[in-house]
Scaffold this motif. Sequence first.
Motif, short mmCIF file in Angstrom:
data_model
loop_
_atom_site.label_atom_id
_atom_site.label_comp_id
_atom_site.label_asym_id
_atom_site.label_seq_id
_atom_site.Cartn_x
_atom_site.Cartn_y
_atom_site.Cartn_z
N GLY A 237 0.82 -1.21 0.00
CA GLY A 237 0.00 0.00 0.00
C GLY A 237 0.84 1.26 0.00
N THR A 238 2.10 1.14 -0.39
CA THR A 238 3.04 2.27 -0.42
C THR A 238 3.08 2.96 0.95
OG1 THR A 238 2.32 2.58 -2.72
CG2 THR A 238 3.83 4.22 -1.83
N LEU A 239 3.52 2.21 1.93
CA LEU A 239 3.65 2.70 3.30
C LEU A 239 2.32 3.23 3.84
CD1 LEU A 239 7.12 4.51 3.04
CD2 LEU A 239 6.63 2.15 3.70
N SER A 240 1.26 2.45 3.66
CA SER A 240 -0.07 2.88 4.09
C SER A 240 -0.14 2.95 5.61
CB SER A 240 -1.12 1.90 3.58
OG SER A 240 -1.00 0.65 4.24
N PRO A 241 -0.88 3.92 6.17
CA PRO A 241 -1.03 4.03 7.62
C PRO A 241 -1.64 2.77 8.25
CG PRO A 241 -1.79 6.03 6.53
CD PRO A 241 -1.54 5.02 5.45
N LEU A 242 -2.56 2.12 7.51
CA LEU A 242 -3.18 0.91 8.05
C LEU A 242 -2.14 -0.18 8.28
CD1 LEU A 242 -5.68 -0.71 8.81
CD2 LEU A 242 -5.94 -1.33 6.40
N ILE A 244 1.18 0.18 8.61
CA ILE A 244 2.12 0.60 9.67
C ILE A 244 1.46 0.45 11.04
CG2 ILE A 244 3.41 2.55 10.61
CD1 ILE A 244 3.72 3.55 7.72
N GLY A 245 0.19 0.83 11.14
CA GLY A 245 -0.52 0.71 12.41
C GLY A 245 -0.64 -0.74 12.86
N ALA A 246 -0.94 -1.66 11.90
CA ALA A 246 -1.05 -3.08 12.24
C ALA A 246 0.28 -3.62 12.71
CB ALA A 246 -1.56 -3.86 11.02
N ALA A 247 1.39 -3.25 12.04
CA ALA A 247 2.71 -3.72 12.44
C ALA A 247 3.08 -3.22 13.83
CB ALA A 247 3.75 -3.29 11.41
N VAL A 248 2.78 -1.96 14.12
CA VAL A 248 3.07 -1.41 15.45
C VAL A 248 2.24 -2.11 16.52
CG1 VAL A 248 2.89 0.65 16.89
CG2 VAL A 248 3.81 0.84 14.57
N LEU A 249 0.96 -2.35 16.22
CA LEU A 249 0.09 -3.07 17.15
C LEU A 249 0.63 -4.49 17.38
CD1 LEU A 249 -2.50 -3.06 18.83
CD2 LEU A 249 -3.74 -3.81 16.80
N GLY A 250 1.14 -5.13 16.31
CA GLY A 250 1.72 -6.45 16.45
C GLY A 250 2.96 -6.43 17.33
N LEU A 251 3.76 -5.38 17.21
CA LEU A 251 4.95 -5.27 18.05
C LEU A 251 4.58 -5.12 19.52
CD1 LEU A 251 8.04 -5.04 18.16
CD2 LEU A 251 7.80 -2.57 17.81
N VAL A 252 3.58 -4.30 19.81
CA VAL A 252 3.10 -4.15 21.19
C VAL A 252 2.57 -5.48 21.71
CG1 VAL A 252 1.39 -3.02 22.66
CG2 VAL A 252 2.61 -1.70 20.90
N SER A 253 1.80 -6.17 20.85
CA SER A 253 1.25 -7.48 21.24
C SER A 253 2.37 -8.47 21.52
CB SER A 253 0.34 -8.00 20.14
OG SER A 253 -0.17 -9.28 20.46
#
Length: 461
Positions: A237-242, A244-253
């Motif tokens: 998605g060409t660095l889509s916010p969705l 990036i947000g999912a990856a960050v949420l996965g890191l927190v998880s």
Amino acid sequence: MKGSIILQPDVIAAPASGAGLPMPRRVTAIAAISFGTALFVIDGSIANVALPTIARELGVGEGSVVTVVTLYQLVLVMGLLPFAGLGDRVGHRRLYQLGQLVFLLASAASLLVDSFAQLLLVRGGQAIGAGMALSVSAAMLRDIYPARSLGSGLGINSVIVASSNALAPTLGGFIVAQLDWRWVFCAAVPFALVSMLLGRALPAPVPRKERFDLAGGAWSAATVGLLIGGLELAVHGTLSPLGIGAAVLGLVSAILLYRRERARTRPTVPIDLLAIRVIGLSVLGAIAAFVATSAMVVALPFRFERGMGFSPAEVGLLILPFPLTLLVVAPLAGWLSDRVKPSLLGIAGMTLAIAGLLLIGFLPTHAGWPAIAWRLSIAAAGFGLFLAPNSRLIIGEAPRDRAAAAGGLLSTARLLGQTLGASIVGIALAVGIGIGPAPFVIAAAFALLAGLCSVVRLRTT
């Protein structure tokens, strides 16, 4: 029923610790697991050839049809660690053959597909079956071979993987040209049938009676899905916010899951194995090495076509020296790892790989096939010397009752590394540096990290 090839009960005694299976049962078991390995490797890569045809026949865009591949990979990697824990409870051979049965049923359903949504459901089913089987395959390899020959066994397994990867595009192209595209998803069925026919010879250790941690398994799968799915969305998605947000949420998880799992005796996420210094360094080295190989393999077609002017038909032949070299080096490296310290082989391998990657990265634009071939062969020899001995340490150094968890960890490291490598190239292409030497320099940096893991591991042991 006696003689049945489906879900055979674990009635044959498991081998004594470290002794391997007796002959000739060992040969039959090697054949069974080799056909099973070929089954899932071919199924994982054969669909690539059919994507343009599927897009045309089902009326979906070329960007959307790639989901057929990415969904399969995502579901597969999400299930590896939870299924490894389940395999300890229900029996390795039983789960392995149950996975093959699920795969067969999903493959049969693929012949009835008439919409893109149905095809995605079928691919999800095939990935679940593959995940069940692959989660315990390394643990069974450890029981098949004597401890002194485990490296050789992993080398043979590497040859099966490389050969299957080489066969898949040719087989897929033939099927698409001669038959309905749906048969592509049934191409590996004969391998499953042979593996199940021979499956009675596979080792069958006594299942553990502990309760399966369903919550931990679901949490693990969701965390991996967020991390890898987020990376895929971000890149495509060409660095889509969705994404990036999912990856960050996965890191927190992942951080929260780590805090939960470290208090457990037999965690679903094998933190106890990662805490063993040799295994932890080997897993980190495996991830780094697979990032490097994936980045190279994904970047090469773009470099050859857009950067050097070769046709798509020529690209396949240009890349061929890489898998052919692996076919020779991988079994030799496995054999050597039973006789030479795997860390020494890893250091030598990554030194060669770094040299090969840099030579490829700064390849002259007018270079011909010979100049490309010897550079690819150097890189392949390096990765071949590293991967099988490194895998031997991950599987061989784990406690025997955690062999399935170690196998799931190894497969997860491979798929995570491959996904990260592809994502790195995607980002490089998006920002305009994917055609030049940048992807290969980045791959060399990850190869250096893998080599440093071997250096530290050698000092540790």
